[in-house]
Design a protein around this motif. Structure first.
Motif, PDB file in Angstrom:
ATOM      1  N   ALA A 195      -3.312  -2.836   8.099  1.00  8.66           N
ATOM      2  CA  ALA A 195      -1.600  -2.552   8.217  1.00  8.66           C
ATOM      3  C   ALA A 195      -1.238  -1.771   7.173  1.00  8.66           C
ATOM      4  O   ALA A 195      -1.626  -1.690   6.022  1.00  8.66           O
ATOM      5  CB  ALA A 195      -1.057  -4.027   8.055  1.00  8.66           C
ATOM      6  N   GLU A 196      -0.289  -0.752   7.339  1.00  8.94           N
ATOM      7  CA  GLU A 196       0.438   0.073   6.462  1.00  8.94           C
ATOM      8  C   GLU A 196       1.499  -0.545   6.245  1.00  8.94           C
ATOM      9  O   GLU A 196       2.603  -0.570   7.047  1.00  8.94           O
ATOM     10  CB  GLU A 196       0.426   1.506   7.100  1.00  8.94           C
ATOM     11  N   VAL A 226      -1.520  -0.122  -0.915  1.00  8.46           N
ATOM     12  CA  VAL A 226      -0.685  -0.935  -1.678  1.00  8.46           C
ATOM     13  C   VAL A 226      -0.445  -0.313  -2.989  1.00  8.46           C
ATOM     14  O   VAL A 226      -1.119   0.458  -3.659  1.00  8.46           O
ATOM     15  CB  VAL A 226      -1.343  -2.317  -1.772  1.00  8.46           C
ATOM     16  N   GLY A 227       0.890  -0.203  -3.436  1.00  5.58           N
ATOM     17  CA  GLY A 227       1.132   0.477  -4.866  1.00  5.58           C
ATOM     18  C   GLY A 227       2.001   1.921  -4.343  1.00  5.58           C
ATOM     19  O   GLY A 227       2.275   2.428  -5.471  1.00  5.58           O
ATOM     20  N   MET A 228       1.773   2.488  -3.042  1.00  4.23           N
ATOM     21  CA  MET A 228       2.346   3.607  -2.851  1.00  4.23           C
ATOM     22  C   MET A 228       3.963   3.751  -3.164  1.00  4.23           C
ATOM     23  O   MET A 228       4.692   2.626  -2.733  1.00  4.23           O
ATOM     24  CB  MET A 228       2.014   4.049  -1.416  1.00  4.23           C
ATOM     25  N   GLN A 229       4.393   4.643  -3.995  1.00  6.17           N
ATOM     26  CA  GLN A 229       5.885   4.660  -4.488  1.00  6.17           C
ATOM     27  C   GLN A 229       6.758   4.532  -2.980  1.00  6.17           C
ATOM     28  O   GLN A 229       6.628   5.219  -2.170  1.00  6.17           O
ATOM     29  CB  GLN A 229       6.307   5.954  -5.077  1.00  6.17           C
ATOM     30  N   GLY A 230       7.751   3.733  -3.396  1.00  6.43           N
ATOM     31  CA  GLY A 230       8.758   3.388  -2.344  1.00  6.43           C
ATOM     32  C   GLY A 230       8.540   2.245  -1.284  1.00  6.43           C
ATOM     33  O   GLY A 230       9.183   2.140  -0.384  1.00  6.43           O
ATOM     34  N   ASN A 231       7.364   1.823  -1.294  1.00 11.29           N
ATOM     35  CA  ASN A 231       6.988   0.645  -0.368  1.00 11.29           C
ATOM     36  C   ASN A 231       6.874  -0.724  -0.834  1.00 11.29           C
ATOM     37  O   ASN A 231       6.453  -1.533  -0.098  1.00 11.29           O
ATOM     38  CB  ASN A 231       5.453   1.114   0.039  1.00 11.29           C
ATOM     39  N   GLU A 236       6.057  -6.578   0.013  1.00 12.47           N
ATOM     40  CA  GLU A 236       6.394  -7.929   0.018  1.00 12.47           C
ATOM     41  C   GLU A 236       6.815  -8.475   1.326  1.00 12.47           C
ATOM     42  O   GLU A 236       6.605  -9.788   1.601  1.00 12.47           O
ATOM     43  CB  GLU A 236       7.883  -8.194  -1.006  1.00 12.47           C
ATOM     44  N   GLU A 237       7.562  -7.957   2.301  1.00 13.21           N
ATOM     45  CA  GLU A 237       7.876  -8.482   3.385  1.00 13.21           C
ATOM     46  C   GLU A 237       6.682  -8.556   4.416  1.00 13.21           C
ATOM     47  O   GLU A 237       6.594  -9.637   5.051  1.00 13.21           O
ATOM     48  CB  GLU A 237       8.791  -7.525   4.432  1.00 13.21           C
ATOM     49  N   LEU A 253      -5.847  -3.098  -0.312  1.00 12.82           N
ATOM     50  CA  LEU A 253      -6.327  -1.672  -0.927  1.00 12.82           C
ATOM     51  C   LEU A 253      -5.354  -0.873  -1.591  1.00 12.82           C
ATOM     52  O   LEU A 253      -4.423  -0.633  -0.935  1.00 12.82           O
ATOM     53  CB  LEU A 253      -7.008  -1.059   0.216  1.00 12.82           C
ATOM     54  N   PRO A 254      -5.423  -0.551  -2.776  1.00  9.99           N
ATOM     55  CA  PRO A 254      -4.651   0.193  -3.633  1.00  9.99           C
ATOM     56  C   PRO A 254      -4.633   1.694  -2.855  1.00  9.99           C
ATOM     57  O   PRO A 254      -5.635   2.318  -2.486  1.00  9.99           O
ATOM     58  CB  PRO A 254      -4.992   0.217  -4.927  1.00  9.99           C
ATOM     59  N   PHE A 255      -3.435   2.383  -3.013  1.00  8.54           N
ATOM     60  CA  PHE A 255      -3.382   3.639  -2.877  1.00  8.54           C
ATOM     61  C   PHE A 255      -3.842   4.203  -4.226  1.00  8.54           C
ATOM     62  O   PHE A 255      -3.477   4.464  -5.088  1.00  8.54           O
ATOM     63  CB  PHE A 255      -1.746   4.100  -2.633  1.00  8.54           C
ATOM     64  N   GLU A 256      -4.831   5.186  -3.930  1.00  6.03           N
ATOM     65  CA  GLU A 256      -5.389   5.933  -4.987  1.00  6.03           C
ATOM     66  C   GLU A 256      -5.559   7.682  -4.651  1.00  6.03           C
ATOM     67  O   GLU A 256      -6.312   7.700  -3.537  1.00  6.03           O
ATOM     68  CB  GLU A 256      -6.756   5.412  -5.544  1.00  6.03           C
ATOM     69  N   ARG A 257      -5.017   8.265  -5.596  1.00  7.95           N
ATOM     70  CA  ARG A 257      -5.302   9.946  -5.121  1.00  7.95           C
ATOM     71  C   ARG A 257      -6.704  10.162  -4.957  1.00  7.95           C
ATOM     72  O   ARG A 257      -7.151  10.960  -4.177  1.00  7.95           O
ATOM     73  CB  ARG A 257      -4.635  10.725  -6.082  1.00  7.95           C
ATOM     74  N   GLU A 258      -7.645   9.585  -5.969  1.00  5.25           N
ATOM     75  CA  GLU A 258      -9.072  10.080  -5.663  1.00  5.25           C
ATOM     76  C   GLU A 258      -9.814   9.607  -4.628  1.00  5.25           C
ATOM     77  O   GLU A 258     -10.440  10.351  -4.011  1.00  5.25           O
ATOM     78  CB  GLU A 258      -9.973   9.177  -6.988  1.00  5.25           C
TER      79      GLU A 258
END
Length: 301
Positions: A195-196, A226-231, A236-237, A253-258
C-alpha cells in the motif's frame, strides 16, 4: 506455500517488495511475474531465460464454402465477436474469448479452429540473494487486450514445475483488482498487499482489500514509502483503517533516497552497497519470517 504480492494501483512498490523478499526467503523458492501486461521483475533480478513458449487461444475460422448464412453462431456470442454482414458472418478474432460456443452450434460445421497468439511464457533462473532460483514470466503480445487465458496457461506451467520440484512461490501479481489480478491470485495461500499512503493509494488499497478478501485467503499489508513528505495524514489514516478492518500490517518500509537510487539502477535495495543494503536486508529478513508465519497461521500473525 504460494504468496501473491499485489497492490491496489500501479507504482505502489509490489515488484520491489517481491524482489527484496526473494533475496531473504529461506527454503526452496520459485519466482513468478504474473504482471503479464507490463512485467518488470526481470529488470531487478536480471534472469537468464530460455526461448519464449508461445501461448495461443483457439478461435473460430469460417469455412466459406460450407456456410449457409443461417446466423446460428451470432446470438450465442456474448462478446460481440460475430456480426452478420449480408448473408455471411464476420468474425472479429480480437474480441473472441475462445469459449467455443459458435463451433458447437453451427449446424453445417462451417467453422474450423484457428489460433490467435496471446503472448509467451519464459522460464529460466534468477539471482535471489546468494542463490539462483527458478523464474517464470508471462508477457502478452503487443496489442493483446485479454490476459486471463495467458495467466491460466502460466498457472498450468507453474503447476507442472511445482509437481516436479516442490517449492514456495512468490508471485508478482498484476496491479489493481480487475480480472488479471484476481486470476493470478485465485490459487494463493496468502495475499500481501503493498500500500502507498497517498490519497489515491489509500482509496485503491481499500478497493483491493475488498476484492482480495473475497478469495477467503489471509491478507497482510506492507505500507511502503513511509515518511515521505506530505503523506503523514494518509499514513495515520491507513494505519487506523487497517486496525479497524483487523488487517495485519507486517511491515512499514521507509522512503529512502538511497533505495530509490538502487532501484533506478536496476538493483533491489537489499542488494545496494554498504549500509543501505544492510538496512534493507535486515528489514526484509524480518518481513520474510513474519510473512511465512502469517500465511502458515491462516492469517493469525
Amino acid at each position: 506455500m504460494r504468496i501473491v504480492i499485489a497492490s491496489g494501483k500501479g507504482g505502489a512498490g509490489k515488484t520491489t517488495v517481491t524482489a527484496c523478499l526473494a533475496s531473504q526467503w529461506t527454503g526452496d523458492l520459485m519466482l513468478v511475474d504474473a504482471d503479464v501486461e507490463a512485467p518488470n521483475l526481470h529488470l531487478l533480478l536480471h534472469p537468464s531465460l530460455a526461448e519464449p513458449e508461445m501461448v495461443c487461444l483457439e478461435v473460430p475460422e469460417l469455412l466459406a464454402d460450407k456456410c449457409t448464412g443461417c446466423g446460428a453462431c451470432r446470438p450465442i456470442c456474448s462478446y460481440g465477436a460475430i456480426a452478420m454482414l449480408g448473408a455471411k458472418p464476420m468474425f472479429f478474432k480480437e474480441m473472441c474469448h475462445g469459449c467455443g460456443g459458435c463451433l458447437a452450434v453451427c449446424p453445417e460445421h462451417a467453422l474450423s479452429v484457428a489460433q490467435r497468439e496471446l503472448g509467451a511464457l519464459l522460464l529460466g533462473t534468477a539471482r535471489a540473494g546468494d542463490r539462483s532460483v527458478p523464474f517464470l514470466i508471462g508477457r502478452t503480445r503487443v496489442g493483446e487486450a485479454m490476459t486471463p487465458p495467458l495467466l491460466r496457461a502460466q498457472e498450468r506451467r507453474l503447476a507442472a514445475e511445482l509437481a516436479a520440484h516442490p517449492s514456495d512461490v512468490l508471485m508478482d501479481a498484476p496491479p489493481g483488482v480487475s480480472c488479471p489480478a484476481m486470476t493470478a491470485a485465485r490459487n494463493a495461500d496468502a495475499v500481501l498487499l503493498v500500500a502507498e499512503p497517498t490519497p489515491f493509494g489509500l482509496y485503491d488499497f481499500k478497493l483491493a482489500h475488498a476484492a482480495f478478501v473475497q478469495l477467503g485467503r489471509p491478507v497482510g499489508v506492507v505500507i511502503n514509502r513511509v515518511g515521505m513528505q506530505g503523506n503523514a495524514a494518509c499514513e495515520e489514516e491507513m494505519r487506523a483503517w487497517c486496525a479497524g478492518a483487523k488487517l495485519t500490517v507486517l511491515a512499514e518500509l521507509p522512503f529512502e533516497r538511497e533505495a530509490a537510487e538502487a532501484y533506478a539502477h536496476g538493483v533491489p535495495p537489499t542488494e545496494a552497497q554498504g549500509a543501505t543494503g544492510q538496512r534493507w536486508r535486515q528489514r526484509f529478513a524480518g518481513l520474510a519470517v513474519k510473512l511465512r508465519n502469517f500465511a502458515e497461521g491462516a492469517g493469525h500473525a
